[in-house]
Design a protein around this motif. Structure first.
Motif, short mmCIF file in Angstrom:
data_model
loop_
_atom_site.label_atom_id
_atom_site.label_comp_id
_atom_site.label_asym_id
_atom_site.label_seq_id
_atom_site.Cartn_x
_atom_site.Cartn_y
_atom_site.Cartn_z
N GLU A 65 0.80 -1.38 -0.13
CA GLU A 65 0.01 0.00 0.16
C GLU A 65 0.95 1.23 -0.09
OE1 GLU A 65 -3.53 2.37 0.09
OE2 GLU A 65 -3.13 0.31 -0.61
N LYS A 66 1.93 1.24 1.05
CA LYS A 66 2.76 2.41 1.00
C LYS A 66 3.21 2.79 -0.35
CE LYS A 66 4.12 2.03 5.62
NZ LYS A 66 5.58 1.67 6.54
N VAL A 67 3.80 1.63 -1.07
CA VAL A 67 4.60 1.84 -2.69
C VAL A 67 3.58 2.01 -3.62
CG1 VAL A 67 5.51 0.23 -4.38
CG2 VAL A 67 6.31 -0.35 -2.10
N ARG A 68 2.34 1.61 -3.48
CA ARG A 68 1.30 2.14 -4.26
C ARG A 68 0.90 3.42 -4.28
NH1 ARG A 68 -4.31 2.69 -5.05
NH2 ARG A 68 -4.62 2.50 -2.91
N LEU A 69 0.67 4.26 -3.10
CA LEU A 69 0.53 5.54 -2.82
C LEU A 69 1.65 6.38 -3.13
CD1 LEU A 69 -1.42 5.13 0.52
CD2 LEU A 69 -2.36 5.63 -1.70
N GLN A 70 2.72 5.81 -3.17
CA GLN A 70 4.14 6.83 -3.44
C GLN A 70 4.20 6.71 -5.18
OE1 GLN A 70 7.24 5.07 -1.37
NE2 GLN A 70 6.57 5.92 0.77
N GLU A 71 3.72 5.80 -5.72
CA GLU A 71 3.82 5.61 -7.33
C GLU A 71 2.94 6.79 -7.98
OE1 GLU A 71 5.04 4.94 -10.71
OE2 GLU A 71 5.29 3.38 -9.26
N GLN A 72 3.75 7.50 -9.08
CA GLN A 72 3.34 8.68 -9.59
C GLN A 72 2.56 8.19 -11.01
OE1 GLN A 72 3.54 11.80 -8.40
NE2 GLN A 72 4.49 10.73 -6.53
N LYS A 81 -2.65 -2.11 -7.27
CA LYS A 81 -3.97 -2.54 -6.76
C LYS A 81 -4.63 -3.75 -7.01
CE LYS A 81 -8.56 -0.38 -5.77
NZ LYS A 81 -9.55 0.82 -6.13
N ILE A 82 -4.60 -4.10 -8.31
CA ILE A 82 -4.91 -5.26 -8.81
C ILE A 82 -4.07 -6.64 -8.19
CG2 ILE A 82 -5.19 -6.90 -10.80
CD1 ILE A 82 -7.22 -4.53 -10.56
N ILE A 83 -2.99 -6.45 -8.10
CA ILE A 83 -1.98 -7.38 -7.33
C ILE A 83 -2.18 -7.49 -6.01
CG2 ILE A 83 0.45 -7.50 -6.76
CD1 ILE A 83 1.38 -6.38 -9.26
N GLN A 84 -2.76 -6.55 -5.33
CA GLN A 84 -3.18 -6.39 -3.81
C GLN A 84 -4.35 -7.33 -3.91
OE1 GLN A 84 -2.38 -2.11 -3.19
NE2 GLN A 84 -2.28 -2.72 -0.80
N GLN A 85 -5.28 -6.98 -4.32
CA GLN A 85 -6.64 -7.83 -4.46
C GLN A 85 -6.38 -9.07 -4.70
OE1 GLN A 85 -9.01 -5.63 -7.33
NE2 GLN A 85 -9.30 -3.95 -5.77
N GLN A 86 -5.50 -9.49 -5.71
CA GLN A 86 -5.28 -10.81 -6.11
C GLN A 86 -4.57 -11.61 -4.75
OE1 GLN A 86 -2.66 -10.60 -9.54
NE2 GLN A 86 -4.63 -10.54 -10.87
N LEU A 87 -3.67 -11.16 -4.18
CA LEU A 87 -3.03 -11.71 -3.09
C LEU A 87 -3.99 -11.61 -1.84
CD1 LEU A 87 0.38 -9.55 -2.90
CD2 LEU A 87 0.05 -12.02 -3.72
N GLN A 88 -4.84 -10.86 -1.75
CA GLN A 88 -5.90 -11.14 -0.52
C GLN A 88 -6.84 -12.33 -0.74
OE1 GLN A 88 -7.78 -7.28 -0.89
NE2 GLN A 88 -6.18 -6.20 0.80
#
Length: 738
Positions: A65-72, A81-88
């Motif tokens: 989540e930290k990496v995602r929010l820092q990504e420009q 975000k898709i990867i996070q959902q897949q992992l969950q």
């Protein structure tokens, strides 16, 4: 340099192996974005600790989540975000599964990196990676492509024949519809002549297409016999080698492509033959080649389809306990194990409700084994399509368990001539389905398994697995250990180096292998072709010791894996040097020069020996009592080196270790490995464990052995004992025996 940065600097051939590690189970985007954090976590321990795995999974989500929010970049943020959902979805209820996947990826990265540090590849590894193999695969790609193009052209040829036949049929019916009075006219004669010419051309085209089909069918037959089946056998052999720590197994996707394209060609030819059969119903004539040749061709095509599909049923992942992912083919009764089978032919004609049944020790001759087992859990599952593998049919059995059969008197099997770990078993897989009216019975089996009932049998079981898969490519020789073949030292040494690559992250160099060879073979160590017996490797005790060569080496592997990894991977442990060689190396070195080696008299022990020079010029060697897992659980080995103290004749305690052999200052070598974090248990004063030995001078020139208290003393304990030094700290001046 981080492990991931080292990976990125690999040559392309090795990067392709790394690429094979990452898929939807653990995307490379995560590995790239969280490289440092991932490498700092203890994934190996989390595999067997669900609470720890849950914490790591939660922390991973937070880091992502930290990496995602820092990504420009908006697109990158969306992908994350898709990867996070897949992992969950995948790991919320199975966090240990995530830990296992990441642990495996990191371990395989280390193994691939280790291959770049090895001075030379062994013969087995060279045979798996030589340029001849790549040329063979290129040739295979070319032949499959040519066959596919030929079959496509035949499709067009059959269509042209159908058009010609329609023209002939139209002209024939037109001529037939004329008045009978006109049939003798010149026009009728011309019509008949034209029909005959059309029939001649049609006959020529029918013979031509059948001849082309015959050529292509023979080409496919030859391709399957001379190349496709050998490639499959080569993959199975590489699977055996990978199972015992060899190069990472790749190539299954390529095999699936070859099998699928070949099967598609055969099915297409079958449809072409069916079409020709339909054309015969409409138009036939004397000496028509289709009725004469089609039946034989259909039988040959069905035969090839049957055997192609039958051979495409493979064990993709050999049986393995999740608790011991690096030691497949060993199953403990009552412990879940997993395995996976796959159908390499990917076709829409296949029934997707394909049920696969597993059977343990199917059709095993009576008396072959002393123990019998049955599968305790559900042994039938349905094959499903995997998206990440381009739509292949596969099924993974994740919760299989074995139970030993008890007899009516309540006892288990009788003891046989072979030990438990020499008794081999097999897991079979069966399925049956119909494709385009053709019934196909599928059957395959795992590599031979060792079944244990206690974890103490694990080292012996792994020795059996290594010996079998090193020396034979037979898939089901369950009587192998009735008369096991010998292994050459060059073969065996390569496999032993793989064990250190797999379990410890760095293989053995030539000098270390030579030392091992000397311990096992004595004067024959210099002969790479010297034949080592199974008994000498794993059953007979080392002369003068209560354990075998393999038990000794396996205990060292366990010690490195659990307690010595940082020191081992820095190449600070000389390892297998003999006491005689140790003295020869140290005698001309500066006082305080020391080296690290594994104990020859203890299972899973490491010791250090340092050199001293007396005022009279005599050379003395001191060796500390070996540190085993119990001591190393209390204090990291690098800290032991840093804090080790010796009290000589009641003097001031001092650290005798000055230079790591040959001449590296101790702190320069081990400084970055020291655990310098102070204790934070307030309001207490921070304490430090200090390993200490008492060394009394004597007149003997025999190397001395220094006891090391267990656990190491704190400064407070040391102060108390110093007051009663000569009563409370034992002195050993026995012969040098570690």
């Amino acid at each position: 340099m981080s492990q991931w940065k080292q990976v990125q600097q690999l040559e392309m051939r090795l990067l392709e192996q790394v690429d094979y590690l990452y898929d939807d189970n653990f995307p490379m985007d995560i590995r790239q974005g969280l490289a440092g954090w991932i490498e700092s976590q203890d994934w190996d321990s989390a595999v067997n600790d669900e609470s720890m795995a849950s914490v790591l999974f939660t922390n991973l989500q937070t880091q992502l989540e930290k990496v995602r929010l820092q990504e420009q970049n908006f697109l990158q943020r969306h992908n994350m975000k898709i990867i996070q959902q897949q992992l969950q979805r995948k790991y919320t209820t199975n966090p240990t599964g995530m830990a296992r996947v990441i642990s495996t990826c990191l371990r395989e990265e280390r193994r691939i990196l280790a291959t770049t540090c090895t001075q030379e590849q062994g013969a087995l590894e060279q045979s798996l990676q030589n340029s001849v193999a790549f040329e063979r695969q290129k040739n295979m790609d070319n032949r499959v492509s040519i066959i596919r193009n030929s079959v496509q052209l035949m499709d067009q040829a059959v269509k042209n024949i159908e058009d010609m036949q329609d023209d002939f049929d139209f002209c024939y019916k037109t001529l037939q519809s004329r008045e009978s009075a006109d049939r003798t006219s010149e026009m009728i004669k011309q019509g008949i002549t034209r029909l005959q010419e059309m029939l001649n051309r049609l006959d020529f085209k029918r013979k031509e297409i059948l001849s082309k089909m015959d050529v292509v069918i023979k080409e496919i037959d030859d391709l399957m016999t001379s190349q496709l089946q050998p490639e499959l056998q080569d993959w199975k052999r590489r699977q055996q080698i990978a199972a015992i720590g060899g190069p990472l197994l790749t190539g299954l996707e390529q095999l699936q492509s070859w099998f699928t394209l070949t099967a598609q060609s055969l099915f297409q030819i079958k449809r072409q033959l069916d079409k020709l059969g339909e054309l015969v119903v409409k138009v036939t004539y004397e000496s028509d080649p289709i009725p004469l040749q089609k039946p034989q061709m259909e039988e040959r095509v069905k035969y090839l389809i049957y055997h192609l599909i039958k051979s495409s049923f493979v064990v993709e992942k050999q049986p393995c306990m999740p608790t011991h992912p690096q030691k497949p083919l060993i199953i403990k009764t009552g412990v879940q194990f997993t395995t996976k089978v796959r159908l390499l032919v990917k076709l829409p004609e296949v029934d997707y409700q394909l049920k696969v049944k597993t059977t343990f020790d199917k059709d095993l001759p009576a008396g072959r084994v002393s123990r019998q087992f049955f599968i305790l859990t559900n042994n039938t599952k349905v094959m499903d399509i995997e998206d990440y593998s381009n739509g292949c049919l596969s099924v993974e059995f994740r919760h299989l368990q074995l139970k030993e059969k008890k007899y009516s008197n309540g006892t288990k099997g009788n003891e046989g001539l072979l030990s438990v770990t020499e008794e081999l078993h097999s897991l079979s897989f069966e399925a049956c389905f119909t494709v385009q009216g053709l019934a196909v019975d599928l059957e395959t089996c795992s590599l031979p398994l060792v079944v244990i009932s206690n974890v103490s049998q694990l080292p012996g079981g792994w020795a059996s697995v290594m010996w079998y898969n090193l020396l034979t490519d037979e898939p089901r020789n369950l009587g192998f250990f009735g008369n096991p073949p010998r292994a050459s030292w060059s073969q065996l040494s390569e496999v032993l180096s793989w064990q250190f690559s797999t379990f410890a992250g760095r293989g053995l160099n030539k000098e270390q292998l030579d030392m091992l060879g000397e311990k096992l073979l004595g004067q024959h160590a210099s002969c790479g072709d010297y034949q080592v017996s199974w008994s000498k490797f794993a059953k007979e005790n080392i002369p003068g010791k209560p354990f075998s060569f393999w038990m000794w080496l396996d205990s060292i592997l366990e010690l490195i894996k659990k307690h010595l990894l940082p020191v081992w991977n820095e190449n600070f442990i000389m390892g297998f040097v003999s006491k005689e060689m140790e003295r020869a190396l140290l005698k001309d070195r500066e006082p305080g020069t020391f080296l690290l080696r594994f104990s020859e008299s203890h299972l899973g022990g490491i010791t250090f020996t340092w050199v001293e020079h007396s005022d009279s010029g005599d050379v003395k060697f001191n060796s500390v009592e070996p540190y085993t897992k119990n001591r190393l659980s209390a204090l990291p080995f690098a800290d032991i080196i840093r804090d080790y103290k010796v009290i000589s004749n009641g003097g001031v305690p001092e650290n005798p270790l000055k230079f790591l052999y040959p001449d590296i200052p101790k702190d320069e070598a081990f400084g970055r490995l020291y655990n310098s974090q102070p204790s934070k248990v307030y309001p207490y004063i921070p304490s430090t464990l200090i390993p200490i030995s008492e060394l009394r001078s004597d007149a003997s020139s025999t190397p001395r052995s220094c006891p090391s208290p267990e656990p190491p003393m704190t400064p407070g304990e040391f102060d108390m004992l110093s007051e009663h030094l000569c009563f409370d700290i034992d002195t050993m001046s026995s012969s040098y025996s570690e």
